[in-house]
Design a protein around this motif. Structure first.
Motif, PDB file in Angstrom:
ATOM      1  N   SER A  96       0.846  -1.185   0.000  1.00 32.70           N
ATOM      2  CA  SER A  96       0.000   0.000   0.000  1.00 32.70           C
ATOM      3  C   SER A  96       0.891   1.248   0.000  1.00 32.70           C
ATOM      4  O   SER A  96       2.013   1.219  -0.505  1.00 32.70           O
ATOM      5  CB  SER A  96      -0.945  -0.069   1.197  1.00 32.70           C
ATOM      6  OG  SER A  96      -1.864   0.985   1.206  1.00 32.70           O
ATOM      7  N   ALA A 121       2.721   3.104   2.158  1.00 31.32           N
ATOM      8  CA  ALA A 121       4.062   3.133   2.746  1.00 31.32           C
ATOM      9  C   ALA A 121       4.983   2.144   2.036  1.00 31.32           C
ATOM     10  O   ALA A 121       6.135   2.461   1.708  1.00 31.32           O
ATOM     11  CB  ALA A 121       3.988   2.823   4.242  1.00 31.32           C
ATOM     12  N   ASP A 154       1.700  -8.874  -0.356  1.00 31.78           N
ATOM     13  CA  ASP A 154       0.499  -8.304   0.265  1.00 31.78           C
ATOM     14  C   ASP A 154      -0.640  -9.303   0.091  1.00 31.78           C
ATOM     15  O   ASP A 154      -0.853  -9.809  -1.013  1.00 31.78           O
ATOM     16  CB  ASP A 154       0.135  -6.969  -0.410  1.00 31.78           C
ATOM     17  CG  ASP A 154      -0.850  -6.149   0.423  1.00 31.78           C
ATOM     18  OD1 ASP A 154      -1.918  -6.699   0.778  1.00 31.78           O
ATOM     19  OD2 ASP A 154      -0.558  -4.984   0.730  1.00 31.78           O
ATOM     20  N   PRO A 177      -3.692  -2.271  -3.240  1.00 31.23           N
ATOM     21  CA  PRO A 177      -4.703  -1.578  -2.433  1.00 31.23           C
ATOM     22  C   PRO A 177      -5.014  -0.183  -2.970  1.00 31.23           C
ATOM     23  O   PRO A 177      -4.128   0.504  -3.474  1.00 31.23           O
ATOM     24  CB  PRO A 177      -4.059  -1.501  -1.053  1.00 31.23           C
ATOM     25  CG  PRO A 177      -3.058  -2.608  -1.030  1.00 31.23           C
ATOM     26  CD  PRO A 177      -2.556  -2.746  -2.445  1.00 31.23           C
ATOM     27  N   ARG A 212      -6.640   5.212   0.227  1.00 29.37           N
ATOM     28  CA  ARG A 212      -7.745   5.083   1.188  1.00 29.37           C
ATOM     29  C   ARG A 212      -8.582   6.348   1.420  1.00 29.37           C
ATOM     30  O   ARG A 212      -9.790   6.225   1.618  1.00 29.37           O
ATOM     31  CB  ARG A 212      -7.211   4.543   2.511  1.00 29.37           C
ATOM     32  CG  ARG A 212      -6.434   3.227   2.316  1.00 29.37           C
ATOM     33  CD  ARG A 212      -6.386   2.361   3.543  1.00 29.37           C
ATOM     34  NE  ARG A 212      -5.450   1.245   3.414  1.00 29.37           N
ATOM     35  CZ  ARG A 212      -5.696   0.120   2.760  1.00 29.37           C
ATOM     36  NH1 ARG A 212      -6.861  -0.053   2.150  1.00 29.37           N
ATOM     37  NH2 ARG A 212      -4.807  -0.842   2.705  1.00 29.37           N
ATOM     38  N   LYS A 240     -14.858   9.286   1.371  1.00 29.88           N
ATOM     39  CA  LYS A 240     -15.291  10.558   0.779  1.00 29.88           C
ATOM     40  C   LYS A 240     -15.878  10.287  -0.607  1.00 29.88           C
ATOM     41  O   LYS A 240     -16.983   9.771  -0.717  1.00 29.88           O
ATOM     42  CB  LYS A 240     -14.102  11.534   0.718  1.00 29.88           C
ATOM     43  CG  LYS A 240     -13.373  11.689   2.070  1.00 29.88           C
ATOM     44  CD  LYS A 240     -12.156  12.593   1.948  1.00 29.88           C
ATOM     45  CE  LYS A 240     -11.334  12.643   3.224  1.00 29.88           C
ATOM     46  NZ  LYS A 240     -10.526  11.427   3.472  1.00 29.88           N
ATOM     47  N   ALA A 294       3.006 -12.171   4.390  1.00 32.61           N
ATOM     48  CA  ALA A 294       4.148 -12.615   5.191  1.00 32.61           C
ATOM     49  C   ALA A 294       3.569 -13.264   6.437  1.00 32.61           C
ATOM     50  O   ALA A 294       2.656 -12.720   7.056  1.00 32.61           O
ATOM     51  CB  ALA A 294       5.018 -11.419   5.545  1.00 32.61           C
ATOM     52  N   ARG A 317     -11.963   0.096   5.541  1.00 29.54           N
ATOM     53  CA  ARG A 317     -10.510   0.202   5.379  1.00 29.54           C
ATOM     54  C   ARG A 317     -10.111   0.002   3.919  1.00 29.54           C
ATOM     55  O   ARG A 317      -9.252   0.686   3.406  1.00 29.54           O
ATOM     56  CB  ARG A 317      -9.823  -0.859   6.256  1.00 29.54           C
ATOM     57  CG  ARG A 317      -8.304  -0.804   6.229  1.00 29.54           C
ATOM     58  CD  ARG A 317      -7.766   0.292   7.127  1.00 29.54           C
ATOM     59  NE  ARG A 317      -6.330   0.485   6.967  1.00 29.54           N
ATOM     60  CZ  ARG A 317      -5.638   1.425   7.593  1.00 29.54           C
ATOM     61  NH1 ARG A 317      -6.229   2.231   8.445  1.00 29.54           N
ATOM     62  NH2 ARG A 317      -4.347   1.566   7.384  1.00 29.54           N
ATOM     63  N   ASP A 375       1.349   3.241   9.025  1.00 30.87           N
ATOM     64  CA  ASP A 375       0.452   3.052  10.168  1.00 30.87           C
ATOM     65  C   ASP A 375       0.964   2.018  11.183  1.00 30.87           C
ATOM     66  O   ASP A 375       0.520   2.004  12.322  1.00 30.87           O
ATOM     67  CB  ASP A 375      -0.931   2.575   9.685  1.00 30.87           C
ATOM     68  CG  ASP A 375      -1.769   3.702   9.099  1.00 30.87           C
ATOM     69  OD1 ASP A 375      -1.210   4.765   8.785  1.00 30.87           O
ATOM     70  OD2 ASP A 375      -2.993   3.506   8.956  1.00 30.87           O
ATOM     71  N   TRP A 395      -2.036   9.725   6.052  1.00 30.63           N
ATOM     72  CA  TRP A 395      -1.633   9.512   4.660  1.00 30.63           C
ATOM     73  C   TRP A 395      -0.241  10.040   4.361  1.00 30.63           C
ATOM     74  O   TRP A 395       0.610   9.334   3.821  1.00 30.63           O
ATOM     75  CB  TRP A 395      -2.665  10.210   3.780  1.00 30.63           C
ATOM     76  CG  TRP A 395      -2.603   9.920   2.324  1.00 30.63           C
ATOM     77  CD1 TRP A 395      -3.254   8.925   1.657  1.00 30.63           C
ATOM     78  CD2 TRP A 395      -1.872  10.665   1.329  1.00 30.63           C
ATOM     79  NE1 TRP A 395      -2.972   9.002   0.316  1.00 30.63           N
ATOM     80  CE2 TRP A 395      -2.130  10.063   0.095  1.00 30.63           C
ATOM     81  CE3 TRP A 395      -1.034  11.781   1.380  1.00 30.63           C
ATOM     82  CZ2 TRP A 395      -1.583  10.531  -1.102  1.00 30.63           C
ATOM     83  CZ3 TRP A 395      -0.475  12.241   0.197  1.00 30.63           C
ATOM     84  CH2 TRP A 395      -0.765  11.611  -1.019  1.00 30.63           C
ATOM     85  N   TRP A 402      -5.473  15.788   6.626  1.00 35.12           N
ATOM     86  CA  TRP A 402      -6.657  16.560   6.286  1.00 35.12           C
ATOM     87  C   TRP A 402      -7.869  15.664   6.447  1.00 35.12           C
ATOM     88  O   TRP A 402      -7.763  14.442   6.437  1.00 35.12           O
ATOM     89  CB  TRP A 402      -6.565  17.074   4.851  1.00 35.12           C
ATOM     90  CG  TRP A 402      -6.931  16.056   3.817  1.00 35.12           C
ATOM     91  CD1 TRP A 402      -8.132  15.933   3.189  1.00 35.12           C
ATOM     92  CD2 TRP A 402      -6.112  14.993   3.300  1.00 35.12           C
ATOM     93  NE1 TRP A 402      -8.095  14.863   2.316  1.00 35.12           N
ATOM     94  CE2 TRP A 402      -6.889  14.272   2.371  1.00 35.12           C
ATOM     95  CE3 TRP A 402      -4.796  14.570   3.551  1.00 35.12           C
ATOM     96  CZ2 TRP A 402      -6.395  13.164   1.679  1.00 35.12           C
ATOM     97  CZ3 TRP A 402      -4.307  13.471   2.869  1.00 35.12           C
ATOM     98  CH2 TRP A 402      -5.096  12.790   1.943  1.00 35.12           C
TER      99      TRP A 402
END
Ligand SMILES: Cc1cc2nc3c(=O)[nH]c(=O)nc-3n(C[C@H](O)[C@H](O)[C@H](O)COP(=O)(O)OP(=O)(O)OC[C@H]3O[C@@H](n4cnc5c(N)ncnc54)[C@H](O)[C@@H]3O)c2cc1C
Ligand code: SF4
Lengths: 405, 63
Positions: free
Chosen positions: A9, A11, A32, A38, A41, A46, A79, A125, A278, A296, A330
């Motif tokens: 994702s 990061a 993943d 992914p 997000r 929104k 993993a 999520r 995260d 983010w 934000w």
């Protein structure tokens, strides 16, 4: 040389892109459990949830660059175990990789309510979560109950209102966003939602969910039972009560797991192993405080940093200075654009140097003694960023306040 | 190098300004202004970082 990245994702892919940008030419294996890259997000609570954007549009920039990065991308593969001392990673497809470097970027998973999960109950999520919820909203339920008035819950409530649905927002704390915002501002958020017709219930916990049995025998949620004995009737329930870092597969790895993957000030969890996004907690030298940031921009900034830090270690070049950052995020609710930088605590003093809460357009600075711990702006992006730039140099109150002199 | 901002996407959150205040400026009217459309080569890295950080992918670098 081989680097394994757990998590494809924001990061993880930013770390992969940075490895290449820094000239690393060895293997990059990215795993993943998600079967597709992914989605980005933020639009999931929104624009996509509102039905304004098609799902394909919620793609972050680096996802589009994957083909040119020459990655060994293994989607649908998680993993499953790590031995930190030898840097060996086991994967769910049965393979075992002996890596030189490892980037841990597994993010976090939403908390759920205990007990059965009847149909109509959602967390948010992933894109699949978003589309499942959107599908239920398309059926125009008579009432949506949102449990938890954190940022995700508040955004979902706003988006549901914009779709013309009746919404009740339920929060066990006395005010919304209590974990991040000093009191008065939580009050502003509550008022903002009430002004848009949301029923906001504060200071009351959730006892459980009521459900009804459909003609086919399946269970469908029918309401939320509260600790004060009342029931909020609802056909759709969205649970936004926080997230848990995805570290269970690291039990027994030799890494310290404490509020995510515990890292040192350079985002390193062990020799050759870094973490970002995260899932990572690290002592931020600007605050002298261990933090884990679920935002983010941090996923990008820390993903870049962790990759550079890892390469420096693997190539024996100079280590970067500790990861010192002023977190920023934000949140869009109705027509208000809320932005916050820094890490205030709920007991910090609030000073409003620009605008006013009544106008719903203002800047609030957070003060702790001689320090400015953060800034929040409602439709005031420039000031938030100017204060953030000051805070990056030092948390000095005088320096932050000088933006408004 | 030419900087192009898609103002339909830009939401003036000023992330780019934090990276490169010499090129991007969000003013009191809450709009983003480009102080130069053709920044010098020495700013390339900062321009790329701004484009990377922009949550709306509103910044493109041409040339
Ligand atoms: C609905 C929503 C709205 C948001 N809105 C905003 C916003 O407006 N502003 C803002 O600043 N932030 C927002 N955020 C937060 C932001 O999106 C996150 O901070 C960001 O996605 C974190 O990126 P990450 O790469 O660390 O983690 P994630 O995006 O969670 O990605 C982690 C990846 O790791 C994978 N993974 C998990 N376990 C394993 C394993 N064992 N092996 C391999 N891979 C694994 C997961 O499948 C996942 O793909 C929002 C988040 C959500 C959910
Ligand atoms: S970072 Fe992107 S969205 Fe934000 S002001 Fe700059 S161009 Fe606009």
């Amino acid at each position: 040389m081989t680097v394994v990245i757990a998590g494809a994702s924001l990061a993880g892919l930013t770390a992969a892109e940075t490895l290449r940008a820094e000239g690393y030419e060895g293997a990059v294996i990215v795993v993943d459990p998600s079967t597709t890259i992914p989605a980005d997000r933020p639009p999931l609570s929104k624009q996509v949830l509102a039905g304004e954007w098609p799902p394909e549009r919620a793609q972050h920039r680096v996802a589009a660059r994957v083909p040119e990065l020459a990655l060994d991308l293994r989607l649908g593969v998680a993993a499953t175990a790590l031995e930190a001392a030898t840097r060996s990673v086991s994967l769910s497809d049965g393979s075992l990789i002996s890596a030189h470097g490892i980037v841990l970027a597994m993010g976090a998973a939403p908390r759920r309510l205990p007990g059965d999960q009847p149909a109509g109950v959602h967390v948010l999520r992933t894109m699949d979560d978003c589309l499942a919820l959107r599908n239920d909203l398309d059926k125009m339920p008579a009432k949506v109950a949102v449990i938890g008035a954190g940022f995700i819950g508040a955004e979902v409530a706003a988006t549901c209102r914009s779709r013309g649905l009746e919404v009740t927002l339920i929060e066990v704390a006395p005010l919304p966003l209590g974990r991040v915002l000093p009191g008065e501002l939580g009050g502003f958020i509550a008022d903002l939602h009430r002004a848009h017709g949301v029923e906001v219930i504060l200071g009351v916990g959730v006892e459980g969910l009521d459900s009804r049995t459909g003609t086919d025998g399946s269970q469908h949620v029918s309401g939320v039972r509260l600790t004060d004995g009342s029931v909020v009737a609802a056909e759709v329930v969205v649970v936004g009560i926080g997230v848990v870092p995805n570290t269970s597969w690291l039990e027994g790895s030799g890494l310290r797991l404490e509020n995510g993957v515990a890292c040192d000030a350079t985002c390193s969890a062990a020799p050759g192993i870094v973490a970002a996004g995260d899932v990572a907690s690290w002592p931020n030298p600007l605050y002298g405080e261990v933090m884990r940031v679920e935002q983010w921009e941090n996923a990008i900034e820390q993903g870049e940093y962790a990759a550079k830090r890892l390469l420096a270690e693997l190539q024996g070049t100079e280590m970067p200075a500790p990861f010192a950052s002023i977190p920023w995020f934000w949140s869009d609710q109705y027509d208000r654009k809320i932005q916050m930088a820094g890490r205030p605590s709920s007991s910090d003093e609030i000073i409003i140097p620009e605008g006013s809460i009544e106008e719903q357009r203002f800047v609030a600075l957070f003060r702790r003694g001689d320090l400015c711990t953060g800034v929040l702006g409602v439709n005031r992006p420039r000031h938030v960023m100017q204060v953030r730039m000051k805070l990056t140099e030092s948390l000095s109150w005088d320096s932050a306040f000088s933006v408004f002199a | 190098m030419k900087i192009v901002v898609n103002y339909d996407l830009c939401e003036s959150n000023a992330i780019c300004m934090a990276v490169a205040p010499e090129v991007f400026e969000v003013r009191d009217d809450d709009f983003l202004y480009l102080l130069t459309e053709e920044p010098g080569e020495e700013l390339r890295e900062k321009m790329e970082e701004s484009a990377r950080r922009c949550p709306k992918q509103a910044i493109t670098i041409e040339g």
